[in-house]
Motif scaffolding. Structure first.
Motif, PDB file in Angstrom:
ATOM      1  N   LEU A   1      98.964  58.557-125.747  1.00  0.00           N
ATOM      2  CA  LEU A   1      98.477  57.774-126.881  1.00  0.00           C
ATOM      3  C   LEU A   1      97.767  58.655-127.905  1.00  0.00           C
ATOM      4  CD1 LEU A   1      97.112  54.577-125.060  1.00  0.00           C
ATOM      5  CD2 LEU A   1      99.252  54.837-126.321  1.00  0.00           C
ATOM      6  N   GLY A   2      97.103  59.703-127.432  1.00  0.00           N
ATOM      7  CA  GLY A   2      96.376  60.571-128.347  1.00  0.00           C
ATOM      8  C   GLY A   2      97.227  61.615-129.025  1.00  0.00           C
TER       9      GLY A   2
ATOM     10  N   ARG B   1      98.299  58.460-119.801  1.00  0.00           N
ATOM     11  CA  ARG B   1      98.340  57.454-120.865  1.00  0.00           C
ATOM     12  C   ARG B   1      97.453  57.866-122.040  1.00  0.00           C
ATOM     13  NH1 ARG B   1      96.684  52.204-118.438  1.00  0.00           N
ATOM     14  NH2 ARG B   1      94.721  53.360-118.281  1.00  0.00           N
ATOM     15  N   ASP B   2      96.254  58.363-121.742  1.00  0.00           N
ATOM     16  CA  ASP B   2      95.357  58.801-122.815  1.00  0.00           C
ATOM     17  C   ASP B   2      95.971  59.969-123.591  1.00  0.00           C
ATOM     18  OD1 ASP B   2      93.558  56.896-122.013  1.00  0.00           O
ATOM     19  OD2 ASP B   2      92.280  58.282-120.881  1.00  0.00           O
TER      20      ASP B   2
ATOM     21  N   SER C   1     105.390  54.995-132.310  1.00  0.00           N
ATOM     22  CA  SER C   1     104.783  53.667-132.307  1.00  0.00           C
ATOM     23  C   SER C   1     105.608  52.759-133.211  1.00  0.00           C
ATOM     24  CB  SER C   1     103.335  53.740-132.811  1.00  0.00           C
ATOM     25  OG  SER C   1     103.299  54.170-134.147  1.00  0.00           O
TER      26      SER C   1
ATOM     27  N   CYS D   1     100.963  61.567-129.025  1.00  0.00           N
ATOM     28  CA  CYS D   1     102.348  61.188-129.340  1.00  0.00           C
ATOM     29  C   CYS D   1     102.478  59.910-130.160  1.00  0.00           C
ATOM     30  CB  CYS D   1     103.159  61.025-128.052  1.00  0.00           C
ATOM     31  SG  CYS D   1     103.005  62.392-126.878  1.00  0.00           S
ATOM     32  N   SER D   2     101.510  59.001-130.043  1.00  0.00           N
ATOM     33  CA  SER D   2     101.707  57.660-130.588  1.00  0.00           C
ATOM     34  C   SER D   2     101.651  57.598-132.107  1.00  0.00           C
ATOM     35  CB  SER D   2     100.670  56.698-129.999  1.00  0.00           C
ATOM     36  OG  SER D   2      99.355  57.102-130.354  1.00  0.00           O
TER      37      SER D   2
ATOM     38  N   ASP E   1     103.731  52.992-126.636  1.00  0.00           N
ATOM     39  CA  ASP E   1     102.458  52.322-126.918  1.00  0.00           C
ATOM     40  C   ASP E   1     101.984  51.417-125.794  1.00  0.00           C
ATOM     41  OD1 ASP E   1     104.511  50.507-127.241  1.00  0.00           O
ATOM     42  OD2 ASP E   1     103.628  49.522-128.993  1.00  0.00           O
ATOM     43  N   THR E   2     102.751  51.332-124.704  1.00  0.00           N
ATOM     44  CA  THR E   2     102.341  50.506-123.567  1.00  0.00           C
ATOM     45  C   THR E   2     102.562  51.270-122.267  1.00  0.00           C
ATOM     46  OG1 THR E   2     104.525  49.505-123.253  1.00  0.00           O
ATOM     47  CG2 THR E   2     103.031  48.411-124.810  1.00  0.00           C
ATOM     48  N   ASP E   3     101.959  50.782-121.185  1.00  0.00           N
ATOM     49  CA  ASP E   3     102.149  51.433-119.890  1.00  0.00           C
ATOM     50  C   ASP E   3     103.619  51.473-119.501  1.00  0.00           C
ATOM     51  OD1 ASP E   3      99.427  51.550-119.921  1.00  0.00           O
ATOM     52  OD2 ASP E   3      99.092  50.321-118.142  1.00  0.00           O
TER      53      ASP E   3
ATOM     54  N   ILE F   1     105.714  53.961-121.598  1.00  0.00           N
ATOM     55  CA  ILE F   1     105.445  55.340-121.186  1.00  0.00           C
ATOM     56  C   ILE F   1     106.181  55.647-119.891  1.00  0.00           C
ATOM     57  CG2 ILE F   1     103.657  56.939-120.376  1.00  0.00           C
ATOM     58  CD1 ILE F   1     101.727  55.527-122.327  1.00  0.00           C
TER      59      ILE F   1
END
Length: 404
Positions: free
Chosen positions: A332-333, A328-329, A340, A335-336, A358-360, A363
């Motif tokens: 988000l770091g 997730r990190d 988003s 790809c987002s 942008d959410t679990d 993903i």
């Protein structure tokens, strides 16, 4: 800025559609005339100078076509030229190359991990390589090697393999495949513009002047046209390859591109043989299928992808994985910024293909795409603009394969 990006995206859409339309027109006429030429038959009593004829039926009517190997005795009142299809296809394709890959060089053309150069340098390399392809091909065709079709084709294939490898040492995988297609398509278009049409104009000028045309111009034009015929299917694949990251974004992408050329030649050989009524070489499909399986294996070495669990079950498994917090990190770091609801990467106005990460749950929903695009291949991020590390890619692979 957003309005400019939207207008640019619409420009890309319009030029891409134009490229598709003109490409269909060119390929359709090319395939038709090769099939027509191979199907010609001779009979007693044909007009003087006629090489062969063909009867065809289409759309409720019959067509009687005759071919003059050099030229008819007199210039016809009406003569249709088939050239603008090729010219328009190349021009629209080059425009699209400029709009997508040159204007977006930092995102689509340059991979800093492959070759760290500025956008102008990368664009210069691109243009030079495309022009070099035609010059080298034309010199080979005019050299003594051009007198032996088999040796010529083997040498040309060796050049294609080298260029496939070379482009992967210069650009992103996606751009490498596109450039190999542009390299080949430029040869095809230049054949029409620089050889086929000029030779036909020489013949027409001789007819108008009352001179007997030299048959060599027709022979040369036919040879170049046949080359184009065999190159068409590989070029089609390469132009559409940006949809297939397992082809362009993997370690052996240049080998895959090289094998695609063989598959395209095999398929054209089958149809050309059938149109010539010289047999039905079914073996070509078997060899093509085997090569395709080899491509599948090369794209996922050492493991070929199999099925996956149902989405609802998979979501829980992916989220419950011990790897998920780190995954997730990473997502988000890395790809987002594009994937988003409101992308903040310069020039991106909406999440590519509507994929929001942008959410679990989102993903987990796109676990397979993340695995293929950013884990197994290097298709994402484009040009690795967010500098995702090999360790992070390995993490994405381990996460997906453990959860499955």
């Amino acid at each position: 800025m957003n309005d400019y990006a939207v207008l640019w995206d619409w420009l890309s859409f319009g030029v891409r559609w134009l490229h598709v339309v003109t490409g269909i027109a060119w390929i359709g006429s090319s395939f038709y005339f090769i099939a027509l030429d191979l199907g010609l038959r001779q009979r007693p009593g044909m007009p003087a100078g006629a090489y062969g004829e063909e009867w065809q039926v289409h759309g409720g009517g019959f067509y009687h076509v005759q071919k003059y190997l050099v030229a008819p005795a007199e210039m016809p009142d009406h003569l249709t030229w088939f050239k603008w299809e090729a010219y328009s296809t190349w021009l629209s394709g080059f425009a699209l190359l400029c709009i997508v890959y040159y204007a977006g060089a930092d995102l689509f053309l340059i991979d800093r991990n492959v070759l760290d150069v500025s956008a102008p340098v990368a664009i210069g390399i691109s243009l030079a390589s495309i022009a070099l392809g035609w010059l080298l091909y034309d010199l080979l065709c005019k050299s003594p090697l051009g007198q032996n079709d088999t040796i010529l084709m083997l040498v040309l294939y060796a050049i294609v393999v080298f260029m496939a490898w070379g482009y992967t040492q210069l650009f992103t995988g996606r751009a490498a495949f596109l450039h190999l297609g542009a390299f080949t398509a430029t040869i095809m278009s230049a054949n029409v513009f620089m050889v086929i049409i000029p030779n036909q104009k020489i013949v027409v000028a001789d007819l108008i002047a009352g001179r007997k045309p030299d048959p060599k111009y027709g022979r040369i034009a036919k040879t170049r046209s046949l080359h184009n015929n065999y190159l068409t299917l590989p070029v089609l694949f390469l132009m559409l390859s940006n949809h297939y990251p397992l082809a362009f974004g993997t370690q052996f992408n240049w080998v895959i591109a090289s094998l695609v050329f063989i598959i395209g030649v095999l398929i054209r050989h089958y149809f050309n043989t059938v149109h010539k009524r010289a047999g039905n070489p079914h073996w070509t499909w078997l060899v093509a299928a085997i090569l395709f399986v080899v491509i599948m294996w090369l794209s996922t070495v050492p493991k070929i992808l199999t099925g996956e669990p149902k989405v609802a079950e998979a979501n829980q498994v992916f989220i419950a994985s011990s790897h998920f917090p780190a995954v997730r990190d990473t997502v988000l770091g890395r790809c987002s910024m594009c994937h988003s609801p409101e992308p903040f990467y310069d020039g991106v106005t909406h999440a590519p293909k509507g994929v929001v990460l942008d959410t679990d749950s989102s993903i987990a929903d796109h676990a397979r795409e993340i695995y293929l695009q950013a884990g197994r291949s290097h298709a994402m991020p484009p040009g690795n603009v967010t500098a995702i590390t090999p360790e992070e890619r390995a993490l994405l692979v381990a996460w997906f394969e453990q959860a499955r």
